[in-house]
Scaffold this motif. Structure first.
Motif, PDB file in Angstrom:
ATOM      1  N   SER A 155       1.919   9.071  -6.362  1.00 41.05           N
ATOM      2  CA  SER A 155       2.100  10.493  -6.066  1.00 41.05           C
ATOM      3  C   SER A 155       3.120  11.170  -6.977  1.00 41.05           C
ATOM      4  O   SER A 155       2.971  12.355  -7.281  1.00 41.05           O
ATOM      5  CB  SER A 155       2.500  10.677  -4.608  1.00 41.05           C
ATOM      6  OG  SER A 155       3.766  10.086  -4.371  1.00 41.05           O
ATOM      7  N   ILE A 156       4.128  10.450  -7.425  1.00 41.74           N
ATOM      8  CA  ILE A 156       5.178  11.058  -8.241  1.00 41.74           C
ATOM      9  C   ILE A 156       4.638  11.667  -9.541  1.00 41.74           C
ATOM     10  O   ILE A 156       4.947  12.826  -9.851  1.00 41.74           O
ATOM     11  CB  ILE A 156       6.309  10.048  -8.517  1.00 41.74           C
ATOM     12  CG1 ILE A 156       6.970   9.609  -7.218  1.00 41.74           C
ATOM     13  CG2 ILE A 156       7.332  10.598  -9.486  1.00 41.74           C
ATOM     14  CD1 ILE A 156       7.614  10.715  -6.432  1.00 41.74           C
ATOM     15  N   ASN A 212       0.823  -1.213   0.000  1.00 45.51           N
ATOM     16  CA  ASN A 212       0.000   0.000   0.000  1.00 45.51           C
ATOM     17  C   ASN A 212       0.857   1.263   0.000  1.00 45.51           C
ATOM     18  O   ASN A 212       0.563   2.218  -0.706  1.00 45.51           O
ATOM     19  CB  ASN A 212      -0.944   0.010   1.203  1.00 45.51           C
ATOM     20  CG  ASN A 212      -2.056  -0.985   1.056  1.00 45.51           C
ATOM     21  OD1 ASN A 212      -2.383  -1.398  -0.050  1.00 45.51           O
ATOM     22  ND2 ASN A 212      -2.637  -1.386   2.171  1.00 45.51           N
ATOM     23  N   ASN A 213       1.920   1.276   0.774  1.00 46.71           N
ATOM     24  CA  ASN A 213       2.823   2.433   0.780  1.00 46.71           C
ATOM     25  C   ASN A 213       3.506   2.603  -0.569  1.00 46.71           C
ATOM     26  O   ASN A 213       3.699   3.724  -1.044  1.00 46.71           O
ATOM     27  CB  ASN A 213       3.862   2.295   1.887  1.00 46.71           C
ATOM     28  CG  ASN A 213       3.263   2.454   3.259  1.00 46.71           C
ATOM     29  OD1 ASN A 213       2.208   3.041   3.416  1.00 46.71           O
ATOM     30  ND2 ASN A 213       3.941   1.914   4.268  1.00 46.71           N
ATOM     31  N   GLY A 214       3.893   1.497  -1.183  1.00 44.46           N
ATOM     32  CA  GLY A 214       4.512   1.560  -2.504  1.00 44.46           C
ATOM     33  C   GLY A 214       3.560   2.100  -3.557  1.00 44.46           C
ATOM     34  O   GLY A 214       3.950   2.886  -4.421  1.00 44.46           O
ATOM     35  N   VAL A 270       1.021   4.152  -3.046  1.00 39.03           N
ATOM     36  CA  VAL A 270       0.842   5.592  -2.807  1.00 39.03           C
ATOM     37  C   VAL A 270       2.067   6.360  -3.298  1.00 39.03           C
ATOM     38  O   VAL A 270       1.939   7.418  -3.926  1.00 39.03           O
ATOM     39  CB  VAL A 270       0.577   5.870  -1.316  1.00 39.03           C
ATOM     40  CG1 VAL A 270       0.645   7.349  -0.996  1.00 39.03           C
ATOM     41  CG2 VAL A 270      -0.772   5.300  -0.918  1.00 39.03           C
ATOM     42  N   TYR A 271       3.251   5.832  -3.051  1.00 40.72           N
ATOM     43  CA  TYR A 271       4.479   6.490  -3.509  1.00 40.72           C
ATOM     44  C   TYR A 271       4.516   6.564  -5.028  1.00 40.72           C
ATOM     45  O   TYR A 271       4.769   7.624  -5.599  1.00 40.72           O
ATOM     46  CB  TYR A 271       5.695   5.729  -2.976  1.00 40.72           C
ATOM     47  CG  TYR A 271       6.998   6.214  -3.525  1.00 40.72           C
ATOM     48  CD1 TYR A 271       7.536   7.420  -3.111  1.00 40.72           C
ATOM     49  CD2 TYR A 271       7.701   5.473  -4.475  1.00 40.72           C
ATOM     50  CE1 TYR A 271       8.739   7.882  -3.617  1.00 40.72           C
ATOM     51  CE2 TYR A 271       8.896   5.920  -4.992  1.00 40.72           C
ATOM     52  CZ  TYR A 271       9.408   7.124  -4.560  1.00 40.72           C
ATOM     53  OH  TYR A 271      10.580   7.570  -5.075  1.00 40.72           O
ATOM     54  N   LEU A 272       4.246   5.453  -5.700  1.00 43.30           N
ATOM     55  CA  LEU A 272       4.291   5.426  -7.159  1.00 43.30           C
ATOM     56  C   LEU A 272       3.186   6.289  -7.771  1.00 43.30           C
ATOM     57  O   LEU A 272       3.355   6.844  -8.848  1.00 43.30           O
ATOM     58  CB  LEU A 272       4.178   3.993  -7.669  1.00 43.30           C
ATOM     59  CG  LEU A 272       5.399   3.119  -7.420  1.00 43.30           C
ATOM     60  CD1 LEU A 272       5.102   1.680  -7.823  1.00 43.30           C
ATOM     61  CD2 LEU A 272       6.600   3.642  -8.185  1.00 43.30           C
TER      62      LEU A 272
END
Length: 76
Positions: free
Chosen positions: A50-51, A42-44, A46-48
């Protein structure tokens, strides 16, 4: 018009197929005991996700800034 309808139908079919893959990943991650892998996934995501939004916002802001700076200088 015929091309637009066929494109829409194909797009919907691809969307249905991609949802099945996400459900499979979710089912595998829900069966884990500590849920640490699920949190990491889930964190990955969101990171991918957002960029690209940050890059598009930055580009849009740059274009906006240049456009109104040039427009303001022409009025003076």
């Amino acid at each position: 018009m015929k091309n637009k309808i066929s494109f829409l139908v194909i797009s919907v079919l691809f969307t249905i197929h991609s949802n099945a893959q996400c459900a499979m990943c979710r089912a595998v991650l829900e069966n884990e005991e500590g849920q640490t892998a699920a949190k990491g996934i889930n964190n990955g995501i969101v990171y991918l996700m957002s960029i690209p939004y940050i890059l598009v916002f930055g580009l849009g802001f740059f274009i906006y800034w240049k456009y109104f700076k040039v427009k303001k200088n022409k009025t003076i």
